[in-house]
Design a protein around this motif. Structure first.
Motif, short mmCIF file in Angstrom:
data_model
loop_
_atom_site.label_atom_id
_atom_site.label_comp_id
_atom_site.label_asym_id
_atom_site.label_seq_id
_atom_site.Cartn_x
_atom_site.Cartn_y
_atom_site.Cartn_z
N UNK A 66 -15.54 -3.33 5.80
CA UNK A 66 -15.72 -2.06 6.49
C UNK A 66 -14.43 -1.67 7.22
N UNK A 67 -13.78 -2.64 7.83
CA UNK A 67 -12.51 -2.37 8.50
C UNK A 67 -11.44 -1.93 7.50
N UNK A 68 -11.41 -2.57 6.34
CA UNK A 68 -10.45 -2.19 5.31
C UNK A 68 -10.71 -0.77 4.82
N UNK A 69 -11.97 -0.44 4.60
CA UNK A 69 -12.30 0.91 4.13
C UNK A 69 -11.89 1.95 5.17
N UNK A 70 -12.15 1.66 6.43
CA UNK A 70 -11.77 2.60 7.50
C UNK A 70 -10.25 2.72 7.59
N UNK A 71 -9.56 1.60 7.51
CA UNK A 71 -8.10 1.61 7.57
C UNK A 71 -7.51 2.36 6.38
N UNK A 72 -8.05 2.13 5.19
CA UNK A 72 -7.54 2.82 4.00
C UNK A 72 -7.81 4.32 4.09
N UNK A 73 -8.95 4.71 4.61
CA UNK A 73 -9.27 6.13 4.75
C UNK A 73 -8.30 6.80 5.71
N UNK A 74 -8.06 6.18 6.84
CA UNK A 74 -7.11 6.73 7.81
C UNK A 74 -5.70 6.73 7.22
N UNK A 75 -5.35 5.66 6.53
CA UNK A 75 -4.04 5.58 5.91
C UNK A 75 -3.82 6.67 4.86
N UNK A 76 -4.84 6.93 4.04
CA UNK A 76 -4.72 7.99 3.04
C UNK A 76 -4.59 9.36 3.70
#
Length: 100
Positions: free
Chosen positions: A77-87
Motif C-alpha cells: 500500500x505504501x509503494x502504491x501511494x508513493x508511486x501514485x504521488x511520484x507519477x
C-alpha cells in the motif's frame, strides 16, 4: 449458529477502485512517455521512471487472479501511494519542463 463475516460487495468495490487507479496511472504514464519522446534526455529519463513506477504498481498490487481482491496492505500500500504521488510529480515536471 455461528455468524461468519459477510464481506458483501466490499471486495468488488475494492477491485473496481484498483481498476480505476490503474487506468489513471496508465493514462498518466502514456502521457509521460509521449511527452518524453521529444528527444531530450531529461524528458526520456522522466518518462522511463514513470514507466518503471507504473510497472511496479501493476506487478505488486494488481489482482492477477481476476476475481480476487487487490494485493494491498503493509508495504504494498505504501509503494502504491508513493508511486501514485511520484507519477503525479513526474507528470507535473514534464508539463512544466515542456512549457519552458
Amino acid at each position: 449458529m455461528s455468524a461468519g463475516r459477510d464481506p458483501g460487495l466490499q471486495p468488488e468495490r475494492t477491485r473496481l477502485a484498483w481498476r480505476r487507479t490503474m487506468l489513471t496511472l496508465t493514462v498518466v504514464t502514456a502521457l509521460a512517455v509521449r511527452l518524453g519522446s521529444t528527444g531530450d534526455p531529461t524528458d526520456a529519463l522522466i518518462a522511463a521512471v514513470a514507466a518503471l513506477l507504473w510497472g511496479a504498481v501493476l506487478v505488486l498490487c494488481w489482482p492477477w487472479g481476476g476475481s480476487g481482491p487487490a494485493r494491498t496492505g503493509g508495504p504494498r500500500l505504501r509503494l502504491a501511494a508513493l508511486a501514485t504521488v511520484g507519477l503525479a510529480l513526474l507528470g507535473a515536471l514534464l508539463v512544466v519542463h515542456g512549457l519552458w
